[in-house]
Motif scaffolding. Structure first.
Motif, PDB file in Angstrom:
ATOM      1  N   ASN A 141     -60.864  -2.893-114.863  1.00  0.00           N
ATOM      2  CA  ASN A 141     -61.259  -1.503-115.073  1.00  0.00           C
ATOM      3  C   ASN A 141     -62.307  -1.044-114.066  1.00  0.00           C
ATOM      4  OD1 ASN A 141     -63.356  -3.051-115.981  1.00  0.00           O
ATOM      5  ND2 ASN A 141     -63.639  -1.960-117.918  1.00  0.00           N
ATOM      6  N   ARG A 142     -62.325  -1.646-112.888  1.00  0.00           N
ATOM      7  CA  ARG A 142     -63.337  -1.290-111.900  1.00  0.00           C
ATOM      8  C   ARG A 142     -63.017   0.067-111.285  1.00  0.00           C
ATOM      9  NH1 ARG A 142     -62.418  -2.721-106.338  1.00  0.00           N
ATOM     10  NH2 ARG A 142     -60.234  -3.256-105.956  1.00  0.00           N
ATOM     11  N   SER A 143     -64.061   0.713-110.762  1.00  0.00           N
ATOM     12  CA  SER A 143     -63.907   1.983-110.074  1.00  0.00           C
ATOM     13  C   SER A 143     -64.725   1.948-108.790  1.00  0.00           C
ATOM     14  CB  SER A 143     -64.384   3.144-110.952  1.00  0.00           C
ATOM     15  OG  SER A 143     -64.389   4.357-110.223  1.00  0.00           O
ATOM     16  N   THR A 144     -64.072   2.257-107.672  1.00  0.00           N
ATOM     17  CA  THR A 144     -64.769   2.321-106.394  1.00  0.00           C
ATOM     18  C   THR A 144     -64.740   3.737-105.829  1.00  0.00           C
ATOM     19  OG1 THR A 144     -62.727   1.661-105.248  1.00  0.00           O
ATOM     20  CG2 THR A 144     -64.277  -0.096-105.843  1.00  0.00           C
ATOM     21  N   ASP A 145     -64.286   4.674-106.630  1.00  0.00           N
ATOM     22  CA  ASP A 145     -64.235   6.074-106.215  1.00  0.00           C
ATOM     23  C   ASP A 145     -65.637   6.679-106.278  1.00  0.00           C
ATOM     24  OD1 ASP A 145     -63.972   9.121-107.277  1.00  0.00           O
ATOM     25  OD2 ASP A 145     -62.337   8.644-105.898  1.00  0.00           O
ATOM     26  N   GLY A 146     -66.119   7.153-105.128  1.00  0.00           N
ATOM     27  CA  GLY A 146     -67.491   7.656-105.074  1.00  0.00           C
ATOM     28  C   GLY A 146     -67.755   8.814-106.010  1.00  0.00           C
ATOM     29  N   GLY A 147     -66.820   9.749-106.095  1.00  0.00           N
ATOM     30  CA  GLY A 147     -67.000  10.885-106.989  1.00  0.00           C
ATOM     31  C   GLY A 147     -67.054  10.469-108.441  1.00  0.00           C
ATOM     32  N   HIS A 148     -66.209   9.521-108.811  1.00  0.00           N
ATOM     33  CA  HIS A 148     -66.198   9.039-110.193  1.00  0.00           C
ATOM     34  C   HIS A 148     -67.487   8.296-110.509  1.00  0.00           C
ATOM     35  CE1 HIS A 148     -64.967   6.068-113.394  1.00  0.00           C
ATOM     36  NE2 HIS A 148     -64.674   7.218-113.957  1.00  0.00           N
ATOM     37  N   ILE A 149     -67.971   7.507-109.567  1.00  0.00           N
ATOM     38  CA  ILE A 149     -69.231   6.776-109.778  1.00  0.00           C
ATOM     39  C   ILE A 149     -70.387   7.742-109.958  1.00  0.00           C
ATOM     40  CG2 ILE A 149     -70.912   5.243-108.671  1.00  0.00           C
ATOM     41  CD1 ILE A 149     -68.517   3.790-107.392  1.00  0.00           C
ATOM     42  N   LEU A 150     -70.469   8.766-109.105  1.00  0.00           N
ATOM     43  CA  LEU A 150     -71.545   9.757-109.227  1.00  0.00           C
ATOM     44  C   LEU A 150     -71.463  10.485-110.559  1.00  0.00           C
ATOM     45  CD1 LEU A 150     -73.915  11.293-107.992  1.00  0.00           C
ATOM     46  CD2 LEU A 150     -72.249  12.862-106.936  1.00  0.00           C
ATOM     47  N   ALA A 151     -70.256  10.889-110.952  1.00  0.00           N
ATOM     48  CA  ALA A 151     -70.086  11.567-112.237  1.00  0.00           C
ATOM     49  C   ALA A 151     -70.526  10.670-113.389  1.00  0.00           C
ATOM     50  CB  ALA A 151     -68.620  11.978-112.408  1.00  0.00           C
ATOM     51  N   SER A 152     -70.278   9.376-113.258  1.00  0.00           N
ATOM     52  CA  SER A 152     -70.677   8.436-114.307  1.00  0.00           C
ATOM     53  C   SER A 152     -72.191   8.409-114.470  1.00  0.00           C
ATOM     54  CB  SER A 152     -70.156   7.034-113.983  1.00  0.00           C
ATOM     55  OG  SER A 152     -68.741   7.004-113.948  1.00  0.00           O
ATOM     56  N   PHE A 153     -72.909   8.342-113.380  1.00  0.00           N
ATOM     57  CA  PHE A 153     -74.364   8.325-113.446  1.00  0.00           C
ATOM     58  C   PHE A 153     -74.916   9.627-114.027  1.00  0.00           C
ATOM     59  CE2 PHE A 153     -74.189   4.759-110.388  1.00  0.00           C
ATOM     60  CZ  PHE A 153     -75.165   3.938-110.938  1.00  0.00           C
ATOM     61  N   LEU A 154     -74.220  10.723-113.821  1.00  0.00           N
ATOM     62  CA  LEU A 154     -74.701  12.031-114.265  1.00  0.00           C
ATOM     63  C   LEU A 154     -74.133  12.448-115.619  1.00  0.00           C
ATOM     64  CD1 LEU A 154     -74.529  13.989-110.880  1.00  0.00           C
ATOM     65  CD2 LEU A 154     -76.515  12.897-111.939  1.00  0.00           C
ATOM     66  N   PHE A 155     -73.389  11.569-116.282  1.00  0.00           N
ATOM     67  CA  PHE A 155     -72.810  11.837-117.603  1.00  0.00           C
ATOM     68  C   PHE A 155     -71.809  12.986-117.556  1.00  0.00           C
ATOM     69  CE2 PHE A 155     -76.979   9.964-118.270  1.00  0.00           C
ATOM     70  CZ  PHE A 155     -76.722   8.959-119.179  1.00  0.00           C
ATOM     71  N   ILE A 156     -71.165  13.169-116.421  1.00  0.00           N
ATOM     72  CA  ILE A 156     -70.148  14.205-116.288  1.00  0.00           C
ATOM     73  C   ILE A 156     -68.781  13.583-116.577  1.00  0.00           C
ATOM     74  CG2 ILE A 156     -69.018  15.832-114.721  1.00  0.00           C
ATOM     75  CD1 ILE A 156     -71.640  15.949-113.155  1.00  0.00           C
ATOM     76  N   PRO A 157     -68.068  14.063-117.569  1.00  0.00           N
ATOM     77  CA  PRO A 157     -66.753  13.483-117.889  1.00  0.00           C
ATOM     78  C   PRO A 157     -65.804  13.541-116.694  1.00  0.00           C
ATOM     79  CG  PRO A 157     -67.500  14.927-119.655  1.00  0.00           C
ATOM     80  CD  PRO A 157     -68.446  15.140-118.514  1.00  0.00           C
ATOM     81  N   ASP A 158     -65.106  12.451-116.453  1.00  0.00           N
ATOM     82  CA  ASP A 158     -64.166  12.360-115.340  1.00  0.00           C
ATOM     83  C   ASP A 158     -63.094  11.343-115.691  1.00  0.00           C
ATOM     84  OD1 ASP A 158     -63.025  12.834-112.888  1.00  0.00           O
ATOM     85  OD2 ASP A 158     -64.405  11.561-111.757  1.00  0.00           O
ATOM     86  N   PHE A 159     -61.903  11.536-115.168  1.00  0.00           N
ATOM     87  CA  PHE A 159     -60.820  10.590-115.433  1.00  0.00           C
ATOM     88  C   PHE A 159     -61.063   9.293-114.660  1.00  0.00           C
ATOM     89  CE2 PHE A 159     -58.693  14.730-116.155  1.00  0.00           C
ATOM     90  CZ  PHE A 159     -58.332  14.530-117.484  1.00  0.00           C
ATOM     91  N   HIS A 160     -60.839   8.171-115.327  1.00  0.00           N
ATOM     92  CA  HIS A 160     -61.073   6.866-114.706  1.00  0.00           C
ATOM     93  C   HIS A 160     -59.884   6.494-113.818  1.00  0.00           C
ATOM     94  CE1 HIS A 160     -62.038   2.668-114.168  1.00  0.00           C
ATOM     95  NE2 HIS A 160     -63.145   2.793-114.878  1.00  0.00           N
ATOM     96  N   PRO A 161     -60.143   6.089-112.571  1.00  0.00           N
ATOM     97  CA  PRO A 161     -59.049   5.735-111.653  1.00  0.00           C
ATOM     98  C   PRO A 161     -58.140   4.626-112.176  1.00  0.00           C
ATOM     99  CG  PRO A 161     -61.119   5.945-110.457  1.00  0.00           C
ATOM    100  CD  PRO A 161     -61.456   6.009-111.917  1.00  0.00           C
ATOM    101  N   ALA A 162     -58.699   3.705-112.966  1.00  0.00           N
ATOM    102  CA  ALA A 162     -57.902   2.577-113.458  1.00  0.00           C
ATOM    103  C   ALA A 162     -57.207   2.862-114.780  1.00  0.00           C
ATOM    104  CB  ALA A 162     -58.793   1.336-113.612  1.00  0.00           C
ATOM    105  N   PHE A 163     -57.533   3.997-115.417  1.00  0.00           N
ATOM    106  CA  PHE A 163     -56.943   4.364-116.708  1.00  0.00           C
ATOM    107  C   PHE A 163     -56.420   5.795-116.617  1.00  0.00           C
ATOM    108  CE2 PHE A 163     -60.263   1.263-117.778  1.00  0.00           C
ATOM    109  CZ  PHE A 163     -59.519   0.318-118.476  1.00  0.00           C
ATOM    110  N   PRO A 164     -55.223   5.996-116.107  1.00  0.00           N
ATOM    111  CA  PRO A 164     -54.680   7.346-115.944  1.00  0.00           C
ATOM    112  C   PRO A 164     -54.741   8.154-117.237  1.00  0.00           C
ATOM    113  CG  PRO A 164     -53.259   5.736-114.873  1.00  0.00           C
ATOM    114  CD  PRO A 164     -54.269   4.952-115.661  1.00  0.00           C
ATOM    115  N   GLY A 165     -55.314   9.337-117.127  1.00  0.00           N
ATOM    116  CA  GLY A 165     -55.385  10.224-118.272  1.00  0.00           C
ATOM    117  C   GLY A 165     -56.527   9.956-119.225  1.00  0.00           C
ATOM    118  N   MET A 166     -57.322   8.912-118.981  1.00  0.00           N
ATOM    119  CA  MET A 166     -58.426   8.551-119.872  1.00  0.00           C
ATOM    120  C   MET A 166     -59.756   8.977-119.263  1.00  0.00           C
ATOM    121  SD  MET A 166     -56.768   7.275-122.350  1.00  0.00           S
ATOM    122  CE  MET A 166     -58.084   6.606-123.362  1.00  0.00           C
ATOM    123  N   VAL A 167     -60.574   9.650-120.057  1.00  0.00           N
ATOM    124  CA  VAL A 167     -61.879  10.117-119.600  1.00  0.00           C
ATOM    125  C   VAL A 167     -62.909   9.023-119.875  1.00  0.00           C
ATOM    126  CG1 VAL A 167     -63.607  11.936-119.739  1.00  0.00           C
ATOM    127  CG2 VAL A 167     -61.196  12.485-120.094  1.00  0.00           C
TER     128      VAL A 167
END
Length: 370
Positions: free
Chosen positions: A107-133
């Motif tokens: 379930n790793r994520s190397t997408d920079g936008g997704h990582i930044l959103a994670s730190f900021l508590f902004i909901p985003d779809f996970h690259p490894a889980f299609p359709g899952m926030v």
């Protein structure tokens, strides 16, 4: 403010339920064999949401100066100090682990936008889980709900309790209705209009009832507590197709029992039926650490288990899950005492918050109430 012992116990129970879910989720055959009993561990999050609404209402309704009533910014700062430091630590660890040991993480994520959103508590779809926030640290999805609830609640912290009691449910309820009508597709609006947000409102209403002295029935107390282990698997089977974990079905299957459980515990507490068990209090204090750290404990044990040449099937799956549950709690207590408490206290000092209470840890709502 004195601690509500039963709420501490529920915090520990909720975090342990999530730990249990991830421990057995490692074994598809075991997981499927348990049916609704395999998925119910996720309902620990529903308990946390109800508790959070209850605590936010209670600490602001008291009017204690130290709780930031009347100052939305002070209210938010206290919530941020309580939640963010440890979450950022484990999110950073998840990012590093995904880069250094990519083969060990599905379930790793190397997408920079997704990582930044994670730190900021902004909901985003996970690259490894299609359709899952999900954020990088997957259990952190619930914190995105929490932070939004705090933001809505903060808008009305400076108002009277009567206004707050109407306004917060109106905003959240309106968003949920909008979501049901429009069916949003963006990760942000999927999250902010999710019916799960109503569990915070239910917690607020329990806070109103608690302060009014209405939660004193021993019958309701034991009824709510004993109904929880019966209703969870029963309603999961009745309302949730393939034991799905979102939407109105989850609200009925897991939200309702969570509300009854919290109400029951508060009734028993008010009637003096809640004994103080230090180890359970400690697990409750360490519940936030348990929630954030347990996947790392699980990963380390999985590697160690395989390195020791121990099998994963033929009954050993149950043994592994049991070891994970025990080790997860022990590791969480260590994280709570050695990392979480010193870190939160240091951030409080840097933020000029002065001398504060010892962190009492659940998921986000980390205040003691009475």
């Amino acid at each position: 403010m004195k601690t509500i012992t039963g709420i501490q116990y529920l915090r520990g129970l909720a975090a342990f339920m999530v730990l249990y879910f991830h421990a057995i989720d490692q074994f598809p055959a075991l997981f499927r064999g348990l049916g609704p009993f395999g998925h119910v561990g996720v309902a620990g999050v529903d308990i946390f949401f109800v508790i959070s609404g209850f605590i936010m209402w209670t600490i602001t309704a008291r009017g204690d100066a130290g709780d930031g009533r009347g100052s939305p910014m002070d209210f938010l700062i206290k919530r941020i100090i309580r939640i963010v430091p440890l979450y950022w630590v484990f999110t950073a660890l998840a990012v590093v682990a995904g880069l250094v040991l990519p083969q060990a993480l599905h379930n790793r994520s190397t997408d920079g936008g997704h990582i930044l959103a994670s730190f900021l508590f902004i909901p985003d779809f996970h690259p490894a889980f299609p359709g899952m926030v999900f954020p990088v640290l997957v259990p952190g999805w619930s914190l995105q709900f929490e932070m939004f609830f705090y933001g809505v609640f903060a808008l009305f912290v400076g108002c009277t309790a009567a206004v707050r009691l109407v306004a917060v449910p109106a905003v959240i309820g309106g968003l949920v209705l909008l979501g049901l009508a429009v069916r949003p597709e963006s990760a942000v609006w999927v999250t902010y209009t999710d019916p799960l947000m109503l569990e915070f409102v239910a917690g607020m209403l329990l806070g109103v009832a608690y302060r009014a002295g209405w939660l004193r029935s021993v019958v309701l107390g034991w009824g709510g507590v004993l109904a929880f282990p019966v209703l969870i698997p029963l309603l999961t089977t009745l309302f949730m197709e393939d034991y799905a974990v979102s939407g109105p079905a989850r609200l009925a299957a897991w939200g309702l029992p969570a509300v009854l459980l919290v109400a029951g515990v508060l009734c028993l507490e008010n009637r003096g039926r809640m004994p103080v068990v230090p180890v359970l209090r400690l697990i409750g204090d360490a519940s936030y650490a348990l929630y954030l750290s347990h996947l790392f404990t699980l990963g380390v044990l999985r590697v160690a288990w395989k390195a020791a040449g121990l099998p994963m099937g033929g009954g050993w799956d149950i043994a592994f899950a049991a070891v994970v549950c025990v080790a997860g709690v022990v590791a969480a207590v260590a994280v709570y005492r050695l990392i979480e408490m010193p870190l939160v206290n240091a951030v409080r000092r840097m933020a000029g918050q002065g001398r504060k209470r010892r962190p009492a840890g659940p998921l986000p709502a980390g205040e003691r109430v009475g």
